[in-house]
Design an enzyme around this catalytic site. Structure first.
Site, short mmCIF file in Angstrom:
data_model
loop_
_atom_site.label_atom_id
_atom_site.label_comp_id
_atom_site.label_asym_id
_atom_site.label_seq_id
_atom_site.Cartn_x
_atom_site.Cartn_y
_atom_site.Cartn_z
N GLU A 63 -5.66 -7.95 -1.88
CA GLU A 63 -5.95 -7.95 -0.45
C GLU A 63 -7.28 -7.31 -0.40
O GLU A 63 -7.71 -6.46 -1.26
CB GLU A 63 -5.15 -6.90 0.40
CG GLU A 63 -5.43 -6.97 1.94
CD GLU A 63 -4.84 -6.08 2.77
OE1 GLU A 63 -3.60 -6.07 2.62
OE2 GLU A 63 -5.44 -5.54 3.64
N GLU A 69 0.76 -1.26 0.04
CA GLU A 69 0.09 0.01 0.05
C GLU A 69 0.82 1.05 0.05
O GLU A 69 0.26 2.45 0.33
CB GLU A 69 -0.94 -0.06 1.07
CG GLU A 69 -2.03 -1.17 1.09
CD GLU A 69 -2.95 -1.27 2.30
OE1 GLU A 69 -3.91 -1.70 2.33
OE2 GLU A 69 -2.67 -0.56 3.28
#
Length: 761
Positions: free
Chosen positions: A246, A168
């Site tokens: 994810e 991320e």
């Protein structure tokens, strides 16, 4: 169960539309698997379960045709930094440090592979130690660090199929990715593929994938997090694998299970996503940490053995038990939406499937009319759906049927015998169905686990039973990394804090000060006691030196000049202030002390050995006279010098320049000189009770509970949350052990130090 012939099943009032044709000659994208992610310390307590419960939990997750039967195990590459619900230890705390068995992720992958040799393994960093690139994540250091982790896993018998870049955060650059690809290839890991960005796909990445063929070949898949109708038509048209790397992150209620099952189908139908990975694999952390229970199942009590097999395990089974990575989604009408809501996908075995599950003519049809929360919430209606089988599928004579609803999880229903290559099936709302030619489904079940119990009290641990460099039972690091180490100069173990400079530039979020948790968040009235020592932090007023470090060499600086055998053999004295290099308090820290040669009792019979060193001409090692020449002065980036077991690493090779009187090492690539620097920074020890919650990502939550805080300079305070309720100073000799004790009873708190009550509040 016996087969039941079904040709038409009608529900009065429900729509009966034209037949949906399933034809295996119309093949579309390759299915890449369903998996789950152990990261952010979300699996911390699982390894502490005892048998048989630990193996039972692992079977529900990984054993083929028993429970979830996950195809992918994705893990965090520990980086000594806060990553959601804790920190996970790095395999390289500093440059010349290496241990392949730290933490629990390698153990978890070994257990997954033991149960399913075909499971796909995947590693991804949330952060890396601050020494990497001197705080620069996208550096040659990090490429070496990532490759070293793959080597570590290979040494443990775990081949790594996929590696990511940075969770991320930025994916770096084309040059960085190509350099990582080249390094993996050079190390013999051509089959370890790169997946990125593990976040959002930005315009720069899209452009690079579409215009740079070399880069496109180096990137195996483009993984997004929590995509919801995020379409990438240009990448899909170019053949880029699109994954939800994810997803999920919900409580394992029926609503969470519904969302998870819906994603398998809808991610493909709406976004061409061919693989979906859940965070988290299992919720196995203490209460009071963020994102509570966001796992496919729950296992938070290793002390009792209690665990909970929840509904997402069985929505996983509906898909995973009857497919494998390498199967192929059908095109045409083979995958699509249903007239009254819901969707379906059909898959057939592919020529390159992972493992052997089915042959030509076999197929699996998965239908979902699930509601729940998350992306693509829907309210389908009951309906009859007719399917017509074509191509090799037309020869199917018997279909095995499994269903999951809120009331009944993964139940085998009466089988279907197609008539003339057709069958009609009643699809209820809020359900998941699997129809397959494979007679391999099984709802595994163990006896109920033991009942839930609170954390056992009283609880003690002296750490003497643990192997070196291991995380002790139940301790959950939230800042820094703690591990069992032998106290230098003794045969006794202690729980040691190992991160000298967490920094933030290489981390996922800002890092809390080192802290580790143990116990139950719900306890109210109890006491905690801990014996602590701060090696190298005790300096009588007569000593003026601090901790020894290395900095860039500068011959004009007097604090980089040293004379040998002064005032006694083996002593190394600073020209600037005549202090001597010393193993402070006969511990692992290296600093400066008055050059005492007689008198004093700094640490018993070994007192003066702490000031004696020899430079080994052959190896360049600066060997301490302590512990019969087994420990060497070791350089560390962003931290003081330490004594560590002699291992001939670059950080232990020293050169003495007799002309400039400088003692230096080149372990970091350039000459770094031993420096008599400033006073050591203030550090502290603390013990806390009533830590009801802790969120490593939110700084305001770091001051939680009632804590006795004692600094290396002798200042103490008792704090309730951010409020100081008492403070003062004490005289502390940190070369010995001290006892911190905190008691909470109702609204009363008591703090003591070595039996002396400091404050009652």
């Amino acid at each position: 169960m016996a087969a039941v012939q079904v040709s038409v099943v009608l529900l009065v009032g429900a729509l009966c539309s034209a037949a949906i044709v399933l034809d295996d000659s119309l093949q579309a994208l390759v299915f890449d698997g369903i998996g789950a992610l152990s990261a952010g310390a979300s699996s911390r307590l699982l390894i502490d379960y005892v048998e048989p419960q630990r193996s039972q939990i692992l079977d529900y997750l990984f054993t083929p045709n028993f429970g979830a039967n996950l195809h992918i195990i994705k893990v965090e590459i520990g980086g000594d930094c806060q990553s959601t619900d804790g920190t996970e230890p790095s395999h390289m705390h500093y440059r010349d440090d290496l241990s392949c068995t730290r933490g629990y992720e390698s153990w978890l992958m070994q257990e997954a592979r033991k149960r399913n040799p075909d499971i796909i393994t995947w590693g991804l960093s949330w952060g890396v130690p601050q020494w990497i690139g001197n705080g620069s994540y996208f550096s040659e250091d990090n490429i070496n660090y990532q490759v070293q982790w793959v080597k570590c896993m290979a040494s443990l018998g775990i081949s790594i199929d996929l590696i990511g870049i940075w969770n991320e955060r930025s994916w770096g650059s084309v040059d960085y990715v190509l350099s990582l690809r080249a390094a993996l290839d050079a190390a013999g890991f051509a089959d370890t593929h790169i997946s990125l960005p593990d976040g959002g796909i930005d315009a720069g990445l899209t452009q690079a994938l579409l215009t740079n063929d070399t880069f496109r070949a180096a990137v195996y898949s483009a993984g997004m997090h929590y995509p919801c109708n995020v379409k990438n038509p240009a990448l899909a048209a170019a053949g880029v694998r699109l994954w939800a790397s994810e997803d999920y992150s919900q409580s394992p209620t029926w609503a969470g299970a519904s969302s998870w099952g819906r994603y398998f189908v809808n991610n493909y139908l709406t976004m061409n996503i061919t693989s979906t990975t859940a965070w988290s694999l299992i919720w196995s952390v203490f209460d009071g940490l963020p994102y509570g229970q966001a796992g496919l199942m729950i296992a938070t009590e290793p002390w009792s053995g209690s665990y909970n097999v929840t509904a997402p395990i069985w929505t996983s089974a509906q898909f995973c038990q009857f497919t494998s990575p390498g199967w192929i989604f059908l095109g045409g009408q083979g995958s699509g939406t249903l007239p009254l809501g819901g969707g379906y996908v059909t898959l057939v075995p592919g020529p390159n499937q992972r493992g052997k599950r089915g042959t030509v003519g076999d197929f699996t049809l998965v239908i979902q009319t699930l509601e729940g929360g998350g992306c693509d919430q829907a309210t389908p209606s009951p309906q009859n759906v007719t399917f017509s089988l074509a191509g090799h599928l037309a020869s199917a004579s018997l279909l095995y049927v499994w269903s999951t609803t809120e009331a009944d999880w993964f139940v085998q229903q009466p089988s279907i015998t197609p008539i003339g290559g057709q069958f009609t099936f009643f699809v209820d709302a809020g359900a998941m169905y699997t129809m397959t030619t494979l007679d391999i489904g099984r709802r595994g079940q163990y006896p109920p686990p033991p009942p839930s119990q609170p954390f056992p009290m009283p609880y003690t641990d002296d750490f003497q039973s643990y192997s070196q460099d291991t995380t002790p039972q139940f301790f959950s690091d939230q800042g820094g990394t703690f591990a069992v180490r032998t106290v230098p100069g003794t045969k006794n173990n202690a729980l040691s804090q190992l991160v000298f400079d967490a920094g933030d530039s290489n981390s996922w979020v800002a890092n809390p000060d080192p802290v580790t948790l143990i116990g139950g968040a719900s306890y109210a009235d109890y006491s905690v006691g801990v014996s602590v020592m701060l090696p190298g932090r005790n300096r009588p007023p007569s000593t003026r030196g601090g901790l020894a470090t290395v900095v860039a060499c500068d011959a004009t600086q007097a604090n980089q000049r040293w004379v040998w055998n002064t005032p006694a053999a083996g002593y190394i004295q600073s020209v600037s202030d005549q202090l001597c290099l010393n193993s402070l308090g006969c511990t692992s820290s290296i600093g400066f002390w008055d050059c005492v040669t007689t008198g004093g009792t700094c640490c018993g019979s070994d007192c003066y050995a702490g000031l004696q060193f020899r430079l080994d001409a052959a190896s360049g090692q600066l060997v301490s006279a302590l512990d019969t020449d087994q420990n060497c002065v070791t350089a560390q980036p962003h931290g003081p010098l330490v004594l560590a077991a002699c291992n001939q690493s670059a950080a232990q090779r020293w050169v003495y320049n007799q002309t400039s009187q400088q003692l230096y090492t080149t372990y970091s690539g350039s000459a770094q000189c031993l420096t008599n620097g400033d006073q050591p920074p203030e550090v502290y020890a603390k013990a806390c009770v009533r830590v009801s919650q802790f969120n490593g990502q939110v700084q305001s939550s770091w001051d939680n509970g009632v804590c006795l805080h004692v600094s290396s300079l002798g200042a103490w305070s008792l704090r309730s949350g951010p409020t100081t309720v008492g403070n003062g100073t004490i005289s502390v000799d940190w070369s010995t052990w001290h006892r911190l004790y905190v008691t909470a009873t109702g609204q009363q708190f008591t703090a003591s130090f070595d039996g002396q009550v400091l404050k009652r509040a």
